[in-house]
Write a protein that holds these residues in place. Structure first.
Motif, PDB file in Angstrom:
ATOM      1  N   LYS A  68       0.541  -1.424  -0.182  1.00  0.00           N
ATOM      2  CA  LYS A  68      -0.403   0.129  -0.206  1.00  0.00           C
ATOM      3  C   LYS A  68       0.629   1.183  -0.242  1.00  0.00           C
ATOM      4  N   ARG A  69       1.605   1.590   0.722  1.00  0.00           N
ATOM      5  CA  ARG A  69       3.290   2.142   0.821  1.00  0.00           C
ATOM      6  C   ARG A  69       3.672   1.902   0.151  1.00  0.00           C
ATOM      7  N   GLN A  70       4.984   2.405  -1.730  1.00  0.00           N
ATOM      8  CA  GLN A  70       5.384   2.333  -2.268  1.00  0.00           C
ATOM      9  C   GLN A  70       6.728   2.450  -2.578  1.00  0.00           C
ATOM     10  N   ASN A  71       7.991   1.534  -2.196  1.00  0.00           N
ATOM     11  CA  ASN A  71       9.446   2.031  -2.140  1.00  0.00           C
ATOM     12  C   ASN A  71       9.721   0.542  -2.987  1.00  0.00           C
ATOM     13  N   GLU A  72      10.726   0.645  -3.953  1.00  0.00           N
ATOM     14  CA  GLU A  72      10.893  -0.780  -4.173  1.00  0.00           C
ATOM     15  C   GLU A  72      12.335  -1.272  -3.735  1.00  0.00           C
ATOM     16  N   THR A  73      12.328  -0.881  -2.639  1.00  0.00           N
ATOM     17  CA  THR A  73      13.455  -0.926  -1.931  1.00  0.00           C
ATOM     18  C   THR A  73      12.624  -1.357  -0.231  1.00  0.00           C
ATOM     19  N   MET A  74      12.068  -0.927   0.016  1.00  0.00           N
ATOM     20  CA  MET A  74      11.349  -0.807   1.673  1.00  0.00           C
ATOM     21  C   MET A  74      10.425  -2.191   1.109  1.00  0.00           C
ATOM     22  N   ASN A  75       9.263  -2.096   0.100  1.00  0.00           N
ATOM     23  CA  ASN A  75       8.934  -3.026  -0.038  1.00  0.00           C
ATOM     24  C   ASN A  75       9.400  -4.717   0.065  1.00  0.00           C
ATOM     25  N   LEU A  76      10.867  -4.650  -0.580  1.00  0.00           N
ATOM     26  CA  LEU A  76      11.081  -5.986  -0.678  1.00  0.00           C
ATOM     27  C   LEU A  76      11.880  -5.812   0.354  1.00  0.00           C
ATOM     28  N   MET A  77      12.018  -5.384   1.465  1.00  0.00           N
ATOM     29  CA  MET A  77      12.942  -5.500   2.759  1.00  0.00           C
ATOM     30  C   MET A  77      11.576  -6.118   3.529  1.00  0.00           C
ATOM     31  N   ALA A  78      10.110  -4.868   3.879  1.00  0.00           N
ATOM     32  CA  ALA A  78       8.844  -5.382   4.530  1.00  0.00           C
ATOM     33  C   ALA A  78       8.427  -6.805   3.922  1.00  0.00           C
ATOM     34  N   LYS A  79       8.384  -7.233   2.913  1.00  0.00           N
ATOM     35  CA  LYS A  79       8.211  -8.478   2.701  1.00  0.00           C
ATOM     36  C   LYS A  79       7.853  -9.637   3.826  1.00  0.00           C
ATOM     37  N   PRO A  80       9.370 -10.130   3.107  1.00  0.00           N
ATOM     38  CA  PRO A  80       8.833 -11.217   4.415  1.00  0.00           C
ATOM     39  C   PRO A  80       8.943 -11.187   5.933  1.00  0.00           C
ATOM     40  N   LEU A  81       8.564  -9.580   6.862  1.00  0.00           N
ATOM     41  CA  LEU A  81       8.584  -9.538   8.429  1.00  0.00           C
ATOM     42  C   LEU A  81       6.881  -9.832   8.887  1.00  0.00           C
ATOM     43  N   ASN A  82       7.315 -10.684   9.718  1.00  0.00           N
ATOM     44  CA  ASN A  82       5.580 -10.715   9.739  1.00  0.00           C
ATOM     45  C   ASN A  82       5.396  -9.731  10.660  1.00  0.00           C
ATOM     46  N   ASP A  83       4.518  -9.773  12.377  1.00  0.00           N
ATOM     47  CA  ASP A  83       3.956  -8.698  12.600  1.00  0.00           C
ATOM     48  C   ASP A  83       5.273  -8.961  13.862  1.00  0.00           C
ATOM     49  N   GLN A  84       5.158  -9.923  14.287  1.00  0.00           N
ATOM     50  CA  GLN A  84       6.159  -9.525  15.557  1.00  0.00           C
ATOM     51  C   GLN A  84       8.113  -9.051  14.884  1.00  0.00           C
ATOM     52  N   GLN A  85       8.098  -9.591  13.824  1.00  0.00           N
ATOM     53  CA  GLN A  85       9.685  -9.196  13.486  1.00  0.00           C
ATOM     54  C   GLN A  85       9.098  -7.365  13.335  1.00  0.00           C
ATOM     55  N   ILE A  86       7.883  -6.880  13.446  1.00  0.00           N
ATOM     56  CA  ILE A  86       8.217  -5.437  12.493  1.00  0.00           C
ATOM     57  C   ILE A  86       8.080  -4.488  14.293  1.00  0.00           C
ATOM     58  N   ALA A  87       6.915  -5.273  15.323  1.00  0.00           N
ATOM     59  CA  ALA A  87       6.807  -4.807  16.473  1.00  0.00           C
ATOM     60  C   ALA A  87       7.948  -4.405  17.281  1.00  0.00           C
ATOM     61  N   ALA A  88       8.944  -5.825  16.928  1.00  0.00           N
ATOM     62  CA  ALA A  88      10.465  -5.906  17.354  1.00  0.00           C
ATOM     63  C   ALA A  88      11.197  -4.315  16.947  1.00  0.00           C
ATOM     64  N   ILE A  89      11.433  -4.405  16.105  1.00  0.00           N
ATOM     65  CA  ILE A  89      12.041  -3.090  14.944  1.00  0.00           C
ATOM     66  C   ILE A  89      11.548  -1.924  15.267  1.00  0.00           C
ATOM     67  N   ALA A  90      10.306  -1.423  15.499  1.00  0.00           N
ATOM     68  CA  ALA A  90       9.799  -0.269  15.703  1.00  0.00           C
ATOM     69  C   ALA A  90      10.044  -0.277  17.497  1.00  0.00           C
ATOM     70  N   ALA A  91       9.763  -1.223  17.578  1.00  0.00           N
ATOM     71  CA  ALA A  91      10.401  -0.450  19.066  1.00  0.00           C
ATOM     72  C   ALA A  91      11.670  -0.744  19.419  1.00  0.00           C
ATOM     73  N   TRP A  92      12.916  -1.028  19.013  1.00  0.00           N
ATOM     74  CA  TRP A  92      13.958  -1.658  18.698  1.00  0.00           C
ATOM     75  C   TRP A  92      14.750   0.806  18.768  1.00  0.00           C
ATOM     76  N   TYR A  93      14.001   0.875  17.323  1.00  0.00           N
ATOM     77  CA  TYR A  93      14.664   2.177  17.388  1.00  0.00           C
ATOM     78  C   TYR A  93      13.793   3.015  17.577  1.00  0.00           C
ATOM     79  N   ASN A  94      12.752   3.108  18.195  1.00  0.00           N
ATOM     80  CA  ASN A  94      12.175   3.744  18.804  1.00  0.00           C
ATOM     81  C   ASN A  94      12.535   4.072  20.871  1.00  0.00           C
ATOM     82  N   ALA A  95      12.971   2.864  21.123  1.00  0.00           N
ATOM     83  CA  ALA A  95      14.187   3.138  22.140  1.00  0.00           C
ATOM     84  C   ALA A  95      15.597   4.598  22.436  1.00  0.00           C
ATOM     85  N   ILE A  96      15.893   3.937  20.685  1.00  0.00           N
ATOM     86  CA  ILE A  96      16.875   4.991  20.759  1.00  0.00           C
ATOM     87  C   ILE A  96      16.495   6.604  21.067  1.00  0.00           C
ATOM     88  N   GLN A  97      17.761   6.409  22.608  1.00  0.00           N
ATOM     89  CA  GLN A  97      17.681   7.678  22.453  1.00  0.00           C
ATOM     90  C   GLN A  97      18.123   9.464  21.601  1.00  0.00           C
TER      91      GLN A  97
END
Length: 102
Positions: A68-97
């Motif tokens: 639904k959001r288009q970017n060739e690189t990001m579409n390829l990178m995000a395609k194999p991720l499951n919801d748990q992996q996405i949540a973990a990545i989001a939490a990790w980047y959010n935690a960086i001060q």
């Protein structure tokens, strides 16, 4: 609970936490090529991810994954991720001060 059982539970939890941290580091190492090791990009076309809200990062990765959001690189990178992996990545980047310069 007996001491042996309690110790086994603690070791299993500790081992699982270490496995989760290792998995997140492995996932975010792929992101670092464009978004920087600590989420601070050095490329003009890649946004900084450090300190971004969890909900924003989670939603954007899911939009890339679905196409639904288009970017060739990001579409390829995000395609194999499951919801748990996405949540973990989001939490990790959010935690960086980060410190913003005045």
């Amino acid at each position: 609970l007996r001491v042996g059982t309690l110790l086994s539970l603690l070791l299993a939890t500790s081992s699982q936490a270490a496995d989760n941290a290792s998995s997140v580091q492995m996932l975010t190492s792929q992101c670092a090529a464009c978004h920087g090791v600590k989420g601070l990009s050095t490329l003009p076309h890649a946004p900084n991810l450090a300190g971004q809200p969890v909900q924003y990062l989670d939603e954007q990765l899911k939009l890339y994954r679905s196409g639904k959001r288009q970017n060739e690189t990001m579409n390829l990178m995000a395609k194999p991720l499951n919801d748990q992996q996405i949540a973990a990545i989001a939490a990790w980047y959010n935690a960086i001060q980060i410190q913003l310069a005045p």
